[in-house]
Structure formats: C-alpha cells, structure tokens
Design a protein around this motif. Structure first.
Motif, PDB file in Angstrom:
ATOM      1  N   VAL A   1       0.917  -1.008  -0.085  1.00 11.05           N
ATOM      2  CA  VAL A   1      -0.085  -0.065   0.224  1.00 11.05           C
ATOM      3  C   VAL A   1       0.876   1.164   0.004  1.00 11.05           C
ATOM      4  O   VAL A   1       0.484   2.170  -0.604  1.00 11.05           O
ATOM      5  N   GLY A   2       2.033   1.257   0.690  1.00 11.11           N
ATOM      6  CA  GLY A   2       2.768   2.163   0.711  1.00 11.11           C
ATOM      7  C   GLY A   2       3.420   2.555  -0.561  1.00 11.11           C
ATOM      8  O   GLY A   2       3.471   3.519  -1.039  1.00 11.11           O
ATOM      9  N   GLY A   3       4.060   1.468  -1.292  1.00 10.60           N
ATOM     10  CA  GLY A   3       4.426   1.466  -2.604  1.00 10.60           C
ATOM     11  C   GLY A   3       3.409   2.140  -3.651  1.00 10.60           C
ATOM     12  O   GLY A   3       3.684   3.052  -4.680  1.00 10.60           O
ATOM     13  N   ALA A   4       2.155   1.727  -3.698  1.00 11.54           N
ATOM     14  CA  ALA A   4       1.223   2.454  -4.395  1.00 11.54           C
ATOM     15  C   ALA A   4       0.623   4.008  -4.281  1.00 11.54           C
ATOM     16  O   ALA A   4       0.717   4.499  -4.987  1.00 11.54           O
ATOM     17  N   LEU A   5       0.974   4.195  -2.904  1.00 14.11           N
ATOM     18  CA  LEU A   5       0.754   5.696  -2.629  1.00 14.11           C
ATOM     19  C   LEU A   5       2.051   6.551  -3.339  1.00 14.11           C
ATOM     20  O   LEU A   5       1.946   7.535  -3.715  1.00 14.11           O
ATOM     21  N   VAL A   6       3.337   6.022  -3.098  1.00 20.82           N
ATOM     22  CA  VAL A   6       4.315   6.598  -3.627  1.00 20.82           C
ATOM     23  C   VAL A   6       4.375   6.686  -5.079  1.00 20.82           C
ATOM     24  O   VAL A   6       4.555   7.593  -5.799  1.00 20.82           O
ATOM     25  N   SER A   7       3.736   5.667  -5.966  1.00 18.90           N
ATOM     26  CA  SER A   7       3.500   5.648  -7.373  1.00 18.90           C
ATOM     27  C   SER A   7       2.622   6.665  -7.798  1.00 18.90           C
ATOM     28  O   SER A   7       2.569   7.176  -8.858  1.00 18.90           O
ATOM     29  N   LEU A   8       1.675   7.134  -6.844  1.00 24.51           N
ATOM     30  CA  LEU A   8       0.598   8.254  -7.189  1.00 24.51           C
ATOM     31  C   LEU A   8       1.397   9.487  -7.472  1.00 24.51           C
ATOM     32  O   LEU A   8       0.956  10.473  -8.235  1.00 24.51           O
ATOM     33  N   VAL A   9       2.465   9.787  -6.847  1.00 26.16           N
ATOM     34  CA  VAL A   9       3.399  10.976  -7.122  1.00 26.16           C
ATOM     35  C   VAL A   9       3.834  10.903  -8.461  1.00 26.16           C
ATOM     36  O   VAL A   9       3.981  12.017  -9.058  1.00 26.16           O
ATOM     37  N   LEU A  10       4.379   9.776  -8.754  1.00 26.20           N
ATOM     38  CA  LEU A  10       4.836   9.617 -10.439  1.00 26.20           C
ATOM     39  C   LEU A  10       3.758   9.996 -11.359  1.00 26.20           C
ATOM     40  O   LEU A  10       3.792  10.631 -12.450  1.00 26.20           O
ATOM     41  N   VAL A  11       2.505   9.533 -11.078  1.00 21.53           N
ATOM     42  CA  VAL A  11       1.239   9.904 -11.766  1.00 21.53           C
ATOM     43  C   VAL A  11       1.188  11.441 -11.786  1.00 21.53           C
ATOM     44  O   VAL A  11       0.848  12.045 -12.985  1.00 21.53           O
ATOM     45  N   TRP A  12       1.186  11.967 -10.797  1.00 23.31           N
ATOM     46  CA  TRP A  12       1.058  13.605 -10.730  1.00 23.31           C
ATOM     47  C   TRP A  12       2.105  14.253 -11.660  1.00 23.31           C
ATOM     48  O   TRP A  12       1.909  15.213 -12.214  1.00 23.31           O
ATOM     49  N   ARG A  13       3.398  13.983 -11.356  1.00 23.12           N
ATOM     50  CA  ARG A  13       4.672  14.381 -11.927  1.00 23.12           C
ATOM     51  C   ARG A  13       4.460  14.412 -13.534  1.00 23.12           C
ATOM     52  O   ARG A  13       5.158  15.099 -14.224  1.00 23.12           O
ATOM     53  N   THR A  14       4.100  13.253 -13.832  1.00 17.10           N
ATOM     54  CA  THR A  14       4.186  12.817 -15.451  1.00 17.10           C
ATOM     55  C   THR A  14       2.830  13.144 -16.125  1.00 17.10           C
ATOM     56  O   THR A  14       2.658  12.549 -17.159  1.00 17.10           O
ATOM     57  N   ARG A  15       1.807  13.819 -15.521  1.00 17.00           N
ATOM     58  CA  ARG A  15       0.470  14.102 -16.088  1.00 17.00           C
ATOM     59  C   ARG A  15       0.614  14.768 -17.408  1.00 17.00           C
ATOM     60  O   ARG A  15      -0.245  14.320 -18.334  1.00 17.00           O
ATOM     61  N   ASP A  16       1.472  15.687 -17.487  1.00 15.65           N
ATOM     62  CA  ASP A  16       1.308  16.569 -18.850  1.00 15.65           C
ATOM     63  C   ASP A  16       2.003  15.811 -19.911  1.00 15.65           C
ATOM     64  O   ASP A  16       1.697  15.723 -20.920  1.00 15.65           O
ATOM     65  N   PHE A  17       3.056  15.066 -19.443  1.00 13.91           N
ATOM     66  CA  PHE A  17       3.649  14.322 -20.610  1.00 13.91           C
ATOM     67  C   PHE A  17       2.817  13.202 -21.215  1.00 13.91           C
ATOM     68  O   PHE A  17       2.851  13.180 -22.458  1.00 13.91           O
ATOM     69  N   TYR A  18       2.338  12.375 -20.335  1.00 10.89           N
ATOM     70  CA  TYR A  18       0.990  11.394 -20.979  1.00 10.89           C
ATOM     71  C   TYR A  18      -0.020  11.735 -21.602  1.00 10.89           C
ATOM     72  O   TYR A  18      -0.819  11.271 -22.226  1.00 10.89           O
ATOM     73  N   ARG A  19      -0.352  13.201 -21.533  1.00  8.69           N
ATOM     74  CA  ARG A  19      -1.411  13.966 -22.132  1.00  8.69           C
ATOM     75  C   ARG A  19      -0.983  14.156 -23.603  1.00  8.69           C
ATOM     76  O   ARG A  19      -1.915  14.498 -24.401  1.00  8.69           O
ATOM     77  N   GLY A  20       0.169  14.211 -23.875  1.00  6.90           N
ATOM     78  CA  GLY A  20       0.744  14.301 -25.461  1.00  6.90           C
ATOM     79  C   GLY A  20       0.702  13.138 -26.151  1.00  6.90           C
ATOM     80  O   GLY A  20       0.448  11.955 -25.552  1.00  6.90           O
ATOM     81  N   ASP A  21       1.025  13.152 -27.157  1.00  3.39           N
ATOM     82  CA  ASP A  21       1.195  11.839 -28.178  1.00  3.39           C
ATOM     83  C   ASP A  21       2.659  11.570 -28.344  1.00  3.39           C
ATOM     84  O   ASP A  21       3.723  12.143 -28.782  1.00  3.39           O
ATOM     85  N   ILE A  22       2.935  10.886 -27.112  1.00  2.00           N
ATOM     86  CA  ILE A  22       4.462  10.435 -26.978  1.00  2.00           C
ATOM     87  C   ILE A  22       5.164   9.505 -27.944  1.00  2.00           C
ATOM     88  O   ILE A  22       6.503   9.554 -27.847  1.00  2.00           O
ATOM     89  N   TYR A  23       4.372   9.335 -28.923  1.00  2.00           N
ATOM     90  CA  TYR A  23       4.855   8.391 -29.755  1.00  2.00           C
ATOM     91  C   TYR A  23       5.150   8.816 -31.256  1.00  2.00           C
ATOM     92  O   TYR A  23       5.511   8.100 -32.265  1.00  2.00           O
TER      93      TYR A  23
END
Length: 619
Positions: free
Chosen positions: A557-579
C-alpha cells in the motif's frame, strides 16, 4: 522441345531464386528477430520454477526455511540485477550479450544439479550454493537484455505490446520447461528438472545468436503502412497475442488434466509435441507479414517516380535537420565539476534521451524504485514461499505443485494484459501507465490478505492474484522507463529498474517472512533457534505467515501511494502524443551498431529545453 526444356529450366531457376530471396528476407527481417526472441525468452524463466525444486534443496542439503529464503533472494538478485548485462549491451551487439548469458546459465545451474545429485566431493556451503544460484539466475537478465531491449528498439512505436508479449512468454517459461521436463524425464525427480534448466535455455540462445540484432523499421514501405496499416504490424501483434493466449490455455488444460489423471511417458510426449507446435506457430505469422511487406514494396516500385521523390526528400531534408540539443553541451567557461553537476542534475524533458547518471539521480527513477521494491518484493515473497504456504495451510502436495504452475500461467496473463491493455488505453484515452502500475499494486494486496488470514480454499484465488499482479508490474515498469528516459541508454536503465525487486524481496522474504516462519516453527517444535543446517522443521498453521503478509500488505500500500506521486509528476507528458516522433520516421539504433540514436536523428521540435510531445522538465 529443346526450347521448351530451356524455358522450363529457366522458370524453375527463377522460382528457386525468388524463394531463396524471400527466405533471406524472412530470416534477416525484424519480425523473425521477434520470433527468435519469443523462443529465447520462453526458455529463460527458470527462476520461476524455484518453488518446484526448493523443497529438494531443503531436504537434500539440510537447509531450514531461512536458508531457503536466502537462496531465493540470491536467485532474485541474479535474475533482476542486470546492470552488467546492460553495460555490456552498451558496447557489444546483442549476440554477445546472449552468448554470455548462455554460458552463465549452463555453468550456474549445472553446479546446482551436481550438488543436488551428490556429484561433488562434499556438500557445498550455503554461500557457495548462493553463488551458483545467483550466476544461473543472472543469465535471465542477459537473455532479457539481449532479446527484449533489441525488440523494443526494433518496434519503438508499439513497445507496450512488445513488452507485454515478450514478458508474457517469460512468465510462461517455467510451465513450458515443466511440460518438456515431464516429456523427457517423466517427472518425479526435481534434480532432472534442474539439469534441463541448465542445458535447454543455453541451447536455445546459442541457436539464435546470429538472428537477434537491432533493425529499425523499414521506411522503404509506403507511408500508409508505416503505423497502423496492413504492413505496420498492428494485426501481427494481435495474431501473436491470440497464439500466446492459446499457448497459455493449452498449458492450463494440461496442468489440470495431468493432476487429475495418470499420464504415461508417451502421453507426456504427445502433450509436449502440441506445446512445441504452439511455440513455433508464430513463425507462420512472421512469414505472412514478410510476404505482405514484399508485395507492398513491389507495388510501391511500380510507382517509381513517386518513390524517387520521397527518397530525394528524405535524403535532402533529414541531414539538414539539426540534432536535438541536449544537456550534454558544456559551457567553455565552466569548470569540469560544475558542468558535470549541471549536466547530471538538469535532465532533459520527459521522453528525451537521459544519460545514465541523469536517470539514476532523478526523482522519477527513485519513485519507480520504491514502488517496485514494495510491490514486486511482496509478490516475489509469496511466489518463492508458495510451497511452504500450501504446506502450512494443509494443502496436499499435488495442489501445491499446481499452485506453482498456475502462478506461471497467471504471471503470463498479467504481463500480456498489462502490456496490451496499457498500450490501448494510452493510445485511445491517454491513460497514464504509472496510474496502471498503482492499480496493479493495490490489487495485489487482496492476494496478500487472503494468505495472511488463511481463508479456506482461498489459496487458489491468492495464487491467481499474486501471479497476475507480479507479471503485470514488469511491462508497465519497463515501458515507463523507456518512455520517460528515452531509448539511448535503455539497456542499462531497463536493468537498473529491476534492481528494486530483489532488494525488496530480501527485506520482505529473508528478514521478515523467513525469520518469522523459523521462529514459529521453533515454537511449535519445542523452542530453540534453527541453524542454517538445522533440518527440515516445518511450520503448520495460519500463524506461520500471518504477520509476514500483513507487513507485506502495508508495504505494498505504501508503494502504491508513492507511485501516485509519479502519476502527478508525469500528467502533462502522458497527455501528449508520446510516440509521434517514432511514427515520423525516426530511426532508433543501438550505439554499438554504428547508427544514430533517437536523439541524434530527431530534429529539434521546440528548441533546446522546451517541452517536447507533452514532456516537461524534471527540475
């Protein structure tokens, strides 16, 4: 008549020449490389069969549970610490990486077999057995680096599907090896399984050494087929997915039938023959795809003027495009130390090519490391101890063996589902892959809790959840690393991300589960501590693993909460066409092949330091 004979001979010769050229096209194409990598990885997951022969290690060498957990840790350490394989891949071609892996596999597991069979002068001490197991397991990292990284570079625009497919075959590999073992040796002797693990993966790697290499997409094909058209490969990956599903279903049926009925050696051989047919069936898909490419190329050559214009445009425009500016440029007036620190701690935008140091010190890599250490460490603890868990909860030995095989099948299902589903969700809905990783970590907690509370008959469900979630983490992790940090240093970064798994397993398996299991076993047997060679004093009851898996659940559960930080940090990147850059004809080649990297070939889109494809700086 003479003229007819000459004409007929010429026609036969022409057909033979055409067939030879097409065969050469198939064998030298990137699709055959993908097929070769599927076979290599389908035999390279021997580490997942540890649960089958761990009891043989425990009884033959007189180990207690903590000693077996230590061996499991070194097995996980070897299979996941692939930094040497990554560094070798930076300077050597894939065949060299595969060759080193084959040699390590043969040497490591052969010594384990000789130790189990009593063919060595004296039983090896625990530290030496750990070295044998670690060396044999480390061959999996070399096979994965040589095969998987090559395929990601060959198919950069479909890396989610590629990672899911290849890692899926790795997940099935222990069940595949088990079926071949039954056909060759008839079962009943775990030492023979270790012998098979020693020679078969090495032999498969050696057979395909000359075919695994980096080959960027063939841009001679018509523009309409470069991505999702007929020649783009989307339908090929679907066909390969269907074949892999059929393979997994076949193995699942064979596991159930073999547990319910008595099989002869001939019956085992027949089931293994069906398995081999499904393993080689992707070759037919590869041949069909190469034939499509051949026909499309012939059709495009019939419009020679248009093709010449395209070629001239590429040959004149591409060299004039300036390479993307990266942070490797050093101001002349700066000191060496200052420029090094600026280079390391001022990373490029997400999606651009990071250096190894830039990626290692980045916050994103730290987040991934913590999340995988908690998630994969917990699921690995469950997998490595499944035999002891089933024994403690009172399941018959036949059911425990089925759990290990079922974990392999569901491990495959998790890898394939995570790879294909995350790719589809990303391309259609811009669903970020880090969020998918968070959901997988939370789902694995259910399996841990079922083990912790010993719910009656729930170990079947727990094995499914644990196997599925363990498998699903890997394609997500490797895809996120390739997307955030680029492909230039992917071989090393791919292996750096995997280091988190054995470290998490060491803490949760050796220091937590192994210690608590031995303490409970000592209490049940009248007190006292168990030494490293204290004999097989088994623990029975739900108390053997309850506290351990409650701790593992909290860590996950702690690892899942930490991974949510990465979701927030990369939100703009994954909104674009990364390929987008890969669909525009970017060539991604291994530096050892002498070709340009993605960063060197790609023209600058918004100047140095600007956002590219939705990416943003990490500072």
């Amino acid at each position: 008549m003479v003229f007819a004979f000459v004409a007929g001979s010429s026609s036969v010769a022409a057909e033979a020449l055409t067939t030879a050229r097409f065969t050469r096209q198939v064998l030298s194409g990137r699709w055959f490389t993908l097929f070769a990598c599927l076979l290599i990885l389908s035999a390279s997951g021997a580490t997942y069969a540890f649960g089958i022969y761990s009891r043989e290690l425990k009884s033959a060498l007189g180990y207690d549970q903590r000693a077996v957990a230590t061996l499991a840790f070194f097995k996980d350490l070897g299979s996941n610490v692939g930094v040497p394989a990554g560094l070798l891949s930076e300077v050597a071609p894939p065949w060299a990486v595969l060759a080193v892996g084959a040699a390590m596999n043969l040497a490591g597991y052969l010594m384990v077999y000789l130790s189990l069979a009593g063919r060595v002068p004296a039983p090896p001490p625990l530290w030496l057995m750990c070295a044998y197991v670690c060396a044999g397991a480390n061959s999996q990292a070399f096979a994965g680096t040589g095969a998987l990284v090559t395929c990601v570079r060959n198919f950069p625009e479909a890396r989610g599907a590629v990672l899911g497919l290849l890692k899926g075959y790795v997940g099935l590999s222990s069940a595949i090896l088990a079926q071949i073992y039954l056909a060759l040796y008839g079962g009943g002797d775990a030492r023979s399984l270790v012998l098979l693990i020693a020679w078969l993966p090495a032999a498969v790697s050696v057979v395909f050494l000359g075919t695994v290499r980096v080959m960027p997409p063939d841009h001679r094909r018509p523009k309409r087929s470069t991505h999702r058209g007929r020649g783009g490969g989307g339908d090929v990956f679907l066909c390969l997915l269907y074949i892999s599903v059929a393979l997994a279903a076949y193995i699942l049926v064979m596991i159930v039938v073999q547990r319910q009925a008595s099989f002869s050696r001939a019956a085992y051989s027949a089931s293994a023959a069906g398995l081999l047919v499904l393993l080689f069936l992707p070759l037919a898909v590869v041949v069909r795809q190469e034939y499509r490419i051949k026909k499309e190329l012939e059709d495009s050559l019939s419009h020679a003027p248009a093709v010449m214009v395209t070629v001239l445009e590429k040959s004149t425009v591409m060299p004039l495009a300036e390479p993307a500016s990266t942070t490797t440029d050093t101001p002349l007036a700066s000191s060496c130390v200052g420029s090094f620190l600026r280079h390391t701690f001022s990373p490029p935008a997400h999606g651009e090519d990071y250096s190894i140091l830039q990626a290692v010190v980045s916050v994103d890599m730290l987040i991934l490391f913590v999340a995988i250490a908690c998630g994969a460490g917990g699921t690995l603890t469950a997998i490595d101890n499944m035999g002891q868990i089933g024994q403690a909860l009172g399941y018959p030995s036949k059911s425990v063996d089925a759990f290990v095989s079922l974990i392999s099948v569901w491990n495959y299902a998790g890898r394939v589902t995570a790879g294909y589903a995350s790719e589809a969700l990303l391309s259609r809905y811009r669903f970020p892959r880090p969020l998918a990783l968070t959901l997988v970590l939370l789902a694995s907690c259910t399996g841990h809790l079922l083990i912790a509370f010993g719910v009656p008959r729930a170990l079947y469900v727990a094995s499914v959840l644990v196997g599925f979630c363990f498998g699903a983490q890997w394609p997500l992790l490797y895809a996120v690393i390739s997307e955030l940090f680029g492909l230039r240093r992917y071989p090393t970064l791919y292996n750096l991300g995997a280091v988190a798994s054995p470290l998490g397993a060491y803490v949760l398996n050796v220091r937590v589960a192994g210690r608590l299991y031995d303490a409970e076993a000592a209490r049940q047997h009248g007190g006292g501590s168990l030494g490293a060679a204290g004999g097989d004093k088994a623990c029975f009851g739900v108390e053997c693993f309850r506290t351990s898996f409650l701790v593992i659940t909290a860590a996950t559960v702690g690892g899942a909460l930490v991974s949510l930080v990465l979701v927030w940090r990369t939100r703009d990147f994954y909104r674009g066409d990364i390929y987008a850059k890969f669909r525009d004809g970017v060539v991604v080649e291994s530096p050892v092949d002498g070709g340009p990297s993605a960063a060197e070939q790609r023209p600058s889109e918004e100047g140095s330091g600007g956002r590219v494809n939705g990416g943003q700086r990490d500072d």
